[in-house]
Design an enzyme around this catalytic site. Structure first.
Site, PDB file in Angstrom:
ATOM      1  CE  LYS A  89     -13.556 -12.483   9.255  1.00  0.00           C
ATOM      2  NZ  LYS A  89     -12.077 -12.696   9.194  1.00  0.00           N
ATOM      3  CG  LEU A 128     -12.583 -11.420   2.505  1.00  0.00           C
ATOM      4  CD1 LEU A 128     -13.065 -11.089   1.088  1.00  0.00           C
ATOM      5  CD2 LEU A 128     -12.042 -10.170   3.184  1.00  0.00           C
ATOM      6  N   GLY A 151     -16.780 -15.391   4.540  1.00  0.00           N
ATOM      7  CA  GLY A 151     -17.954 -15.603   3.704  1.00  0.00           C
ATOM      8  C   GLY A 151     -18.815 -16.776   4.134  1.00  0.00           C
ATOM      9  CG  ASP A 197     -14.425 -16.039  11.893  1.00  0.00           C
ATOM     10  OD1 ASP A 197     -13.845 -15.844  12.979  1.00  0.00           O
ATOM     11  OD2 ASP A 197     -13.834 -16.073  10.806  1.00  0.00           O
TER      12      ASP A 197
END
Length: 287
Positions: A14, A101, A103, A138
């Site tokens: 993301k 990001l 991950g 997240d």
């Protein structure tokens, strides 16, 4: 017939199109506003069902940390569901660590979604979301399945529609410690709250990333990466707590400006041209 294996399960990364720190709770957690946008840079996971209840990760890369988020997700789902089955798990890691990001969080979310299916649990998305929050702020976003307006500590998700875009993403070699960034005296913690309509009026240029200034002070490589993308695309921004940075690269069938060649980047830097996703590829894997 029950499933025996699930191969090639995607775990997309993301981008934080903006990230505002709007306050801090008494327990120390920071309150955020952000838009999380899915991109097609992804890890690939593989699962094989075990009858002995063991959860084993078979990666040939570096030694796994004891708190590996993927295994934590599997253990949590196994415990909460009282499932007697186990799994062999392996990951083809492509999304870099320490990038902002998501991950690791995405790997954990795809693990929850995949094992829910492999073990025949039929848990609802809402139940998986609750588990995801126990694993990290997240994780619920990736379980949720859609691009989202995110508030609170990451648990309040409002699905939003984003226009298809190309993003140039650049990951310098440095890893920026999240704890150091959130503890920095340079971090602004009182950015005024915004609304979805504020963002929608100018989705690409809206807001900023409050974590970017502390990260730039921490690492000259973050400064260099931002400048490199800005010189090529006109603007750039950091994702999450870094160190990856990104810039819009067009909205058509192909990028307006191509990604720079790997040979032109500093050693160990990684650049990728990514397409924004409208939904998570596993969006239909939970009700």
């Amino acid at each position: 017939m029950s499933l025996q294996a699930l191969y090639d399960v995607p775990a997309p990364a993301k981008l934080n199109l903006f990230l505002h720190v709007t306050g801090r709770r008494d327990d120390g957690y920071h309150l955020l506003q952000s838009v999380f946008a899915l991109i097609d840079w992804a890890d690939t996971l593989h699962f094989e069902r075990r009858l002995d209840g063991r959860l084993v990760r078979h990666d040939l890369a570096a030694a796994l940390p004891e708190d590996d988020l993927c295994l934590r997700a599997a253990r949590l789902l196994q415990r909460e569901s009282a499932c007697p089955l186990g799994a062999d798990i392996s990951i083809d890691k492509d999304v870099p660590w320490g990038a902002g990001l998501g991950g690791g969080s995405s790997d954990a979310a795809s693990t929850l979604l995949a094992l829910n299916r492999l073990w025949g649990l039929h848990w609802s998305r809402e139940r998986l979301l609750a588990l995801g929050l126990q694993l990290g702020a997240d994780v619920p976003f990736f379980v949720g399945g859609h691009n989202a307006w995110v508030e609170g500590i990451g648990e309040r998700l409002t699905p939003i529609e984003l226009a298809p875009r190309w993003w140039a993403v650049l990951k310098p070699a440095v890893a920026v410690p999240t704890v150091a960034i959130f503890g920095s005296p340079l971090l602004v913690r009182n950015t005024a709250a915004a609304t979805i309509s504020d963002f929608s009026a100018n989705a690409v240029e809206f807001g900023h990333n409050d974590l970017q200034t502390p990260a730039m002070a921490y690492s000259d490589e973050v400064v260099q990466a931002l400048a490199l993308l800005q010189s090529r695309y006109g603007a750039s921004r950091m994702s999450g707590s870094g160190s990856a940075v990104f810039a819009e690269a067009g909205t058509g069938e192909s990028p307006t400006v191509a990604m720079m060649e790997a040979a032109s980047l500093p050693p160990s830097w990684v650049g990728r041209m990514c397409r924004g996703l409208t939904v998570h590829p596993l969006a239909l894997w939970a009700g």
